[in-house]
Motif scaffolding. Structure first.
Motif, PDB file in Angstrom:
ATOM      1  N   UNK A 184       0.816  -1.112   0.079  1.00 17.11           N
ATOM      2  CA  UNK A 184       0.096  -0.092   0.226  1.00 17.11           C
ATOM      3  C   UNK A 184       1.005   1.378  -0.141  1.00 17.11           C
ATOM      4  N   UNK A 185       1.912   1.163   0.988  1.00 21.28           N
ATOM      5  CA  UNK A 185       2.943   2.303   0.751  1.00 21.28           C
ATOM      6  C   UNK A 185       3.461   2.653  -0.708  1.00 21.28           C
ATOM      7  N   UNK A 191       4.765   3.710  -7.087  1.00 22.87           N
ATOM      8  CA  UNK A 191       5.792   2.804  -7.555  1.00 22.87           C
ATOM      9  C   UNK A 191       4.932   1.412  -8.036  1.00 22.87           C
ATOM     10  N   UNK A 192       3.739   1.390  -7.977  1.00 20.99           N
ATOM     11  CA  UNK A 192       3.091   0.185  -8.368  1.00 20.99           C
ATOM     12  C   UNK A 192       2.075   0.716  -9.430  1.00 20.99           C
ATOM     13  N   UNK A 199      -4.610  -4.145  -6.447  1.00 23.21           N
ATOM     14  CA  UNK A 199      -4.002  -4.261  -5.290  1.00 23.21           C
ATOM     15  C   UNK A 199      -4.803  -5.020  -4.207  1.00 23.21           C
ATOM     16  N   UNK A 200      -6.118  -4.574  -4.026  1.00 25.06           N
ATOM     17  CA  UNK A 200      -6.653  -5.406  -3.165  1.00 25.06           C
ATOM     18  C   UNK A 200      -6.957  -6.783  -3.633  1.00 25.06           C
ATOM     19  N   UNK A 201      -7.119  -6.838  -4.846  1.00 27.09           N
ATOM     20  CA  UNK A 201      -7.331  -8.528  -5.393  1.00 27.09           C
ATOM     21  C   UNK A 201      -6.430  -9.490  -5.237  1.00 27.09           C
TER      22      UNK A 201
END
Length: 218
Positions: A184-185, A191-192, A199-201
């Motif tokens: 998450x950071x 950076x993602x 992300x959650x998936x």
């Protein structure tokens, strides 16, 4: 300053001393969220600068706090409280009958939405709190342990329902939470290259892989 100054008592402007104190504390924390969570950051903020940003005096600061570290400690707990309440509310609304995959997705979606709602919350929780003092490190780890407890409680309930393997998940939950916060950071920092839903998936898939290892069957 070795201790807080004594705050005035009695009513003023129709508000009790306790109400005025709560309002001052809230103003200091709002100002700290801005200064610690953005520019210049905790380590470069002074009591005078924080008081000015809050529209209060340094005397009023010392009526509420002893040091700037006390403010950072209170702000760190507040940000975590917001996230925890968001998760608990989401799980309560979802009810107890959702399949495990949906409950896990609900949990992480609520957590991610809260901590990423404001980039300053990310910085307070994952950056500014690090390495300040042994006291704040203890607080950070204690709060992480509380999140681990929440995950473990969900997992134990899932195991009872036959939706996950039965074992002690505390070490796995601790390791997994580190990856949650790191991802998450990095996502918040740009950076993602993915949406928050993506992300959650991914987090849900990883956790389900831990809870349902190869060879396990319901």
């Amino acid at each position: 300053m070795t201790g807080r100054l004594r705050a005035p008592t009695g009513r003023y402007g129709g508000k009790s001393a306790a109400q005025r104190q709560a309002e001052r504390r809230c103003r200091f924390l709002r100002a700290a969220l801005q200064l610690f969570g953005d520019t210049p950051g905790f380590r470069s903020t002074t009591v005078a600068a924080l008081s000015e940003a809050a529209g209060l005096s340094t005397r009023q600061f010392y009526e509420e706090f002893r040091t700037l570290e006390d403010v950072l400690a209170a702000l760190h707990l507040q940000v975590n409280d917001w996230a925890e309440q968001a998760v608990l509310d989401a799980l309560a609304e979802a009810g107890d009958l959702l399949p495990l995959a949906q409950r896990v997705a609900t949990l992480f979606r609520a957590y991610a939405a809260s901590v990423t709602a404001d980039p300053r919350r990310i910085r307070i929780t994952f950056v500014e709190i690090i390495g300040v003092s042994p006291r704040l490190e203890e607080q950070r780890l204690a709060r992480r342990s509380r999140w681990v407890d929440l995950i473990c409680a969900e997992v134990r309930a899932a195991a009872v329902r036959g939706e996950a393997a039965r074992r002690d998940y505390r070490i796995a939950a601790t390791a997994f939470l580190g990856s949650v916060n790191g991802l998450l950071h990095d996502w918040s920092a740009g950076w993602v290259d993915a949406s928050l839903d993506d992300v959650v998936d991914e987090l849900v898939r990883q956790l389900l892989g831990i809870l349902r290892p190869p060879g396990w069957s319901p």
